[in-house]
Scaffold this active site. Structure first.
Site, PDB file in Angstrom:
ATOM      1  N   TYR A 131      -2.284  -0.977  10.432  1.00 40.09           N
ATOM      2  CA  TYR A 131      -2.153  -1.007   8.981  1.00 40.09           C
ATOM      3  C   TYR A 131      -0.836  -0.379   8.546  1.00 40.09           C
ATOM      4  CZ  TYR A 131      -3.822  -1.015   4.134  1.00 40.09           C
ATOM      5  OH  TYR A 131      -3.972  -1.260   2.791  1.00 40.09           O
TER       6      TYR A 131
ATOM      7  N   SER B 182       0.865  -1.181   0.000  1.00 40.73           N
ATOM      8  CA  SER B 182       0.000   0.000   0.000  1.00 40.73           C
ATOM      9  C   SER B 182       0.894   1.222   0.000  1.00 40.73           C
ATOM     10  CB  SER B 182      -0.875  -0.001   1.261  1.00 40.73           C
ATOM     11  OG  SER B 182      -1.529   1.240   1.438  1.00 40.73           O
TER      12      SER B 182
END
Length: 286
Positions: free
Chosen positions: A154, A141
């Site tokens: 995350y 990501s």
């Protein structure tokens, strides 16, 4: 890398980016096994892609973070099509609570977003090194290059995913092993919409923001707004197209949102200024 005729495995393949990657791979002549925890959605993907590429798609129900399940996935793929030559470690768990996230949420994120990649590579590398070829894709990501406002689980695990991909490339890149690291920002998936993964851990990856175990509503809302406010929200097929381009060029860093590279350069050029800017952006989301 020419994917035509290659045997690929895609985890988290029942939806989101994984489903789109599987579609583009079979459209480009690849033989693909898609894996996920959700039996029903895997069947849907197989039915859809069988109409496009008869005999070149198969489904596997399993947990990407379980080494025994991963071994069964690779054995199933080899029995159907031959040894896996392209592995797309795509399954992931999205952002959850903030600093109050329980240890169980950290453990789940580490298992799926990091250790699943490690376990897959551990199984694949001996055969790849013996044959002198293989390509490992990590769906990380932009949060793994920058950060994820609102979610330490995350941000930390996606940084670790990027770090592991880098290590693989450095360690094995001169021995025929290719590595690509896919780092999008917002993608229009169930994860970005804050919907829980239908199949549990490792079921659906979109990267950007999403539902974590016991996610705090405020932190999750902030994470969602941080992503959607930072740039365009792409269709999963756009991300899959970017990955295919990256594979053809044998690029390590694949950025479906090109602006991420400029953000990353600014971060490296003046870390303190970048951090101050991120704090201002976070305040604007309050």
């Amino acid at each position: 890398m020419d994917v035509t005729g290659q045997v690929a495995a895609v985890t988290g393949g029942a939806g989101g980016i994984g489903r789109a990657i599987a579609r583009r791979l079979v459209e480009n002549g690849c033989r693909v096994v898609v894996s996920d925890l959700d039996t029903g959605r895997i069947a849907e993907v197989v039915d859809e892609l069988e109409s496009i590429a008869p005999g070149r798609i198969a489904g596997h129900v399993g947990d990407c973070a379980d080494e025994a399940d991963l071994a069964r996935l690779l054995a199933d793929a080899e029995r159907r099509f031959g040894p896996v030559e392209l592995f797309v470690a795509n399954a992931g768990i999205g952002p959850g609570a903030g600093l109050d996230a329980p240890d169980a949420e950290w453990t789940a994120a580490l298992e799926v977003n990091v250790l699943a990649h490690v376990r897959a590579a551990r199984l694949l590398l001996p055969g790849w090194l013996e044959r002198g070829r293989g390509h490992f894709v990590v769906t990380a990501s932009a949060a793994g290059l920058l950060t994820q406002i609102g979610s330490p689980t995350y941000s930390v695990t996606k940084h670790a995913a990027v770090g592991f991909a880098e290590w693989l490339s450095v360690t094995y890149g001169d021995r025929g092993i290719g590595v690509s690291c896919l780092c999008p920002m917002g993608v229009d998936t169930a994860m970005l919409r804050g919907e829980p993964s239908a199949g549990g851990s490792g079921s659906d990856t979109g990267t950007g923001a999403g539902s974590g175990t016991g996610a705090d509503a405020g932190a999750l809302s902030q994470a969602l707004r941080a992503v959607t406010g930072a740039g365009r929200v792409l269709d999963p097929l756009d991300v899959a197209d970017a990955l295919l381009d990256g594979l053809r060029d044998e690029r390590f860093l694949v950025l479906p949102h090109p602006e991420v590279l400029e953000f990353y350069r600014r971060k490296g050029a003046d870390y303190d200024r970048w951090l101050a800017g991120m704090r201002r952006y976070q305040q604007s989301l309050a």
